[in-house]
Structure formats: structure tokens, C-alpha cells
Design an enzyme around this catalytic site. Sequence first.
Site, mmCIF file in Angstrom:
data_model
loop_
_atom_site.group_PDB
_atom_site.id
_atom_site.type_symbol
_atom_site.label_atom_id
_atom_site.label_comp_id
_atom_site.label_asym_id
_atom_site.label_seq_id
_atom_site.Cartn_x
_atom_site.Cartn_y
_atom_site.Cartn_z
ATOM 1 N N ARG A 110 28.862 26.295 -48.614
ATOM 2 C CA ARG A 110 27.706 26.786 -49.358
ATOM 3 C C ARG A 110 27.065 28.020 -48.737
ATOM 4 O O ARG A 110 26.751 28.986 -49.439
ATOM 5 C CB ARG A 110 26.635 25.680 -49.490
ATOM 6 C CG ARG A 110 26.913 24.704 -50.594
ATOM 7 C CD ARG A 110 26.377 23.349 -50.255
ATOM 8 N NE ARG A 110 27.147 22.792 -49.154
ATOM 9 C CZ ARG A 110 28.250 22.055 -49.337
ATOM 10 N NH1 ARG A 110 28.638 21.744 -50.529
ATOM 11 N NH2 ARG A 110 28.935 21.622 -48.295
ATOM 12 N N THR A 111 26.859 27.995 -47.414
ATOM 13 C CA THR A 111 26.134 29.123 -46.822
ATOM 14 C C THR A 111 26.937 30.408 -46.982
ATOM 15 O O THR A 111 26.410 31.438 -47.421
ATOM 16 C CB THR A 111 25.829 28.846 -45.336
ATOM 17 O OG1 THR A 111 25.148 27.591 -45.246
ATOM 18 C CG2 THR A 111 24.949 29.927 -44.736
ATOM 19 N N LYS A 165 41.682 36.626 -29.688
ATOM 20 C CA LYS A 165 42.251 37.329 -28.533
ATOM 21 C C LYS A 165 41.292 37.287 -27.352
ATOM 22 O O LYS A 165 41.536 37.922 -26.334
ATOM 23 C CB LYS A 165 42.541 38.784 -28.900
ATOM 24 C CG LYS A 165 43.499 38.970 -30.055
ATOM 25 C CD LYS A 165 43.676 40.465 -30.333
ATOM 26 C CE LYS A 165 44.407 40.697 -31.635
ATOM 27 N NZ LYS A 165 44.308 42.097 -32.079
ATOM 28 N N ARG A 224 27.224 32.549 -38.219
ATOM 29 C CA ARG A 224 27.215 31.111 -37.882
ATOM 30 C C ARG A 224 28.062 30.929 -36.638
ATOM 31 O O ARG A 224 29.188 31.425 -36.557
ATOM 32 C CB ARG A 224 27.777 30.263 -39.021
ATOM 33 C CG ARG A 224 27.964 28.803 -38.593
ATOM 34 C CD ARG A 224 28.264 27.889 -39.737
ATOM 35 N NE ARG A 224 27.099 27.728 -40.593
ATOM 36 C CZ ARG A 224 27.070 26.924 -41.657
ATOM 37 N NH1 ARG A 224 28.129 26.208 -41.971
ATOM 38 N NH2 ARG A 224 25.987 26.819 -42.390
ATOM 39 N N HIS A 263 18.729 26.491 -38.702
ATOM 40 C CA HIS A 263 19.423 26.990 -39.897
ATOM 41 C C HIS A 263 18.317 27.467 -40.840
ATOM 42 O O HIS A 263 18.021 26.831 -41.858
ATOM 43 C CB HIS A 263 20.243 25.856 -40.515
ATOM 44 C CG HIS A 263 21.262 26.299 -41.526
ATOM 45 N ND1 HIS A 263 21.275 27.550 -42.098
ATOM 46 C CD2 HIS A 263 22.307 25.626 -42.083
ATOM 47 C CE1 HIS A 263 22.286 27.627 -42.958
ATOM 48 N NE2 HIS A 263 22.916 26.477 -42.963
#
Length: 330
Positions: A78-79, A108, A129, A157
Site C-alpha cells: 500500500r505505501t 553490492k 522505508r 510511520h
Amino acid sequence: MPALTLDPLFADDDRRKILRSTDFTGQDILSVSQFDRDGLEYVFIRAHEMREMVDRIGYSNLLKGHILTCLFYEPSTRTSASFIAAMERLGGSVIPITQGVQFSSVSKGETLADTIRTLEQYSDAIVLRHPEIGSARIAADYSSVPVINAGDGAGEHPTQALLDLFTIQQELGRIDGLKIAMVGDLRFGRTVHSLTRLLTQYDVSLRFVSPEILRLPLVLMNEVKDAGLNVRETHDVADVIQNADVLYVTRVQKERFSDLAQYEEVRGHYEITAELMQHAKERMVIMHPLPRVGEIHYSVDADPRAAYFRQVRNGMFIRMALLAMVLGKA
Ligand code: ASP
């Protein structure tokens, strides 16, 4: 389990002081602590306008020529999708690093700082995130373009909490005076942390329902008490179901447990069923940040009080508003 550090992020920081009314251009959005009530009202008005625009014509060119990077080190449906939809509905475009940073130079061994310093060269804002608490703030320290915290581990959040609060206001017409019960993983649930902090600005009663090991972190409980709110903790949903105006249900955050045996002990602790909902008020809402993994039975979905998919849609409007604001187009 070790204690979580969830100290307020902004105690002595000039640059990210409270975002007052129209003061959003070029700002990072890292914590809900940045919003006062005027700021929240402003975000909600803008989000409401976005809804009207989408319902009427679907898109605009407000952010045409602007580029957003979505950088996700943890899974998201959703986000990430709503930030992409938000940007595209406003005529902007997105660099999506959301399907696994394993395909980027992170695999890497590139540091977050270098990744951010690279992506800021291409984009006008970065949504991040990351699994570590405080990571969004570190990214913001390295970035010259606004960074929006889309979840920093078990920390915060903020954009989810804004859409949660917006949903409560849209569904029930007010926030002050409500009885709000939060159920589930209050310890690791970052959406609970952010929403709780936001609610300390309102005159609400809070009920926290969780198994013992998933209680709300002390630092947040102290913030709630310092704000003078009526608060109570319990292990049993039956204690709160009759009086709640909002039942905010959450998933046990499996990915935060170092000991999976402990997760097994508490998963499946709560299930909201159609039968249980018979004890709830006629006018109330049941919300969930999603994904649900058994906390709300599918039989509840047809109940008009089930607001979780309307909540999802509100997320797009809130993120449209926030993007327009930080990019100076609100
Ligand atoms: N989607 C929300 C989050 O990213 C809730 C969850 O994952 O349980 O925090």
C-alpha cells in the site's frame, strides 16, 4: 526482548521544527511530532481537495516535471503503490526502487548515505522505508531534497498515521471526544506509535489491548499520560468492544522478533469476528493498517463499520497532499 528506543526525534533540531500551516515546502516528513493541530487540519483540507479532484477528473498536472524516488528496503504494497499512484495522478513520475533493493547497488554493499546522495541527484523528493529506527532521519541529514519516512523499522510511520487520523475524521466527523482502542502489536507496530503520538494532541480516551510482551513502549505511554489523556491497558478485546468508537487492529510484526518461538506464542491472539462485532456500537469504525494475517475475519468485511479499504484509498489522497506540499505546490 531488549527495550525499544523511541525517543522523540526533534527535541533540539531547528531545521525540522513543527510544520505550521503552510510551511511545508522543502521539508522532510520524518515523524508525526512535526505536525501541530493547525498543520494537521491543513493536510486534511488538502487531502480532501485531492479526493474531490480524483473523483471528478482523475488527475492533474500539479506535479508535472517532478520526479519522486521510492526507495524501499522492506516489503510494501500500500505505501509504495499509493505514493506511486499519488505522484502519477498529479502528473509527476517515479523512480521505483520498491521491488527489492537486491537489484540495486545496495546488494553490492552501498551505504544508505551514498544511495541517498545518488538518488537526490535525480529526484525532487525521496520516500524511504528502511528496517532501522532513525534511518529516515539519517537519510534526511544527507539529502538536499525532502525525505519522507515511509516506515523506519519499529519506529514511526507518519504518513500512515496521517491517513489513519484522516480516516477517523472522515468516517466519524470528529476526533475530539472519541474512545479509541488499539489492538495487537503495540510494541513493534510503528503505525500504532505514530497514531498514538498524533492523538496526544486531541481530547480522546485511549485503550491499549495487547498480550503482555507486546505492550505499548513506556516512552509512548508516558507521552500519553503527560498529555493528560484518559488511558487504560488490557489484554482482552471484550473489555473495550462495547464502548469503542474506533477499533484500530494491527498485525503481530513477525519480522521484528529475534525469537520466533515468542512470535508463535502471541500470533493469533486476537481475531475480530462478525459475532464479536455484534457487541460494538452501531456507529463506530474498525480500522487496520493492513496487511491482515488473521486479526479480522473476512466475515467482518461486509459490515459497514469495516473501514479498512476506505482507509487504503484515503492513503492516496493524504500522500498526494503531502507531495504537493513538500514540493511547494499546495
Ligand atoms: N503496513 C504497515 C506497516 O508498514 C503495517 C504492517 O506492516 O503491519 O507498518
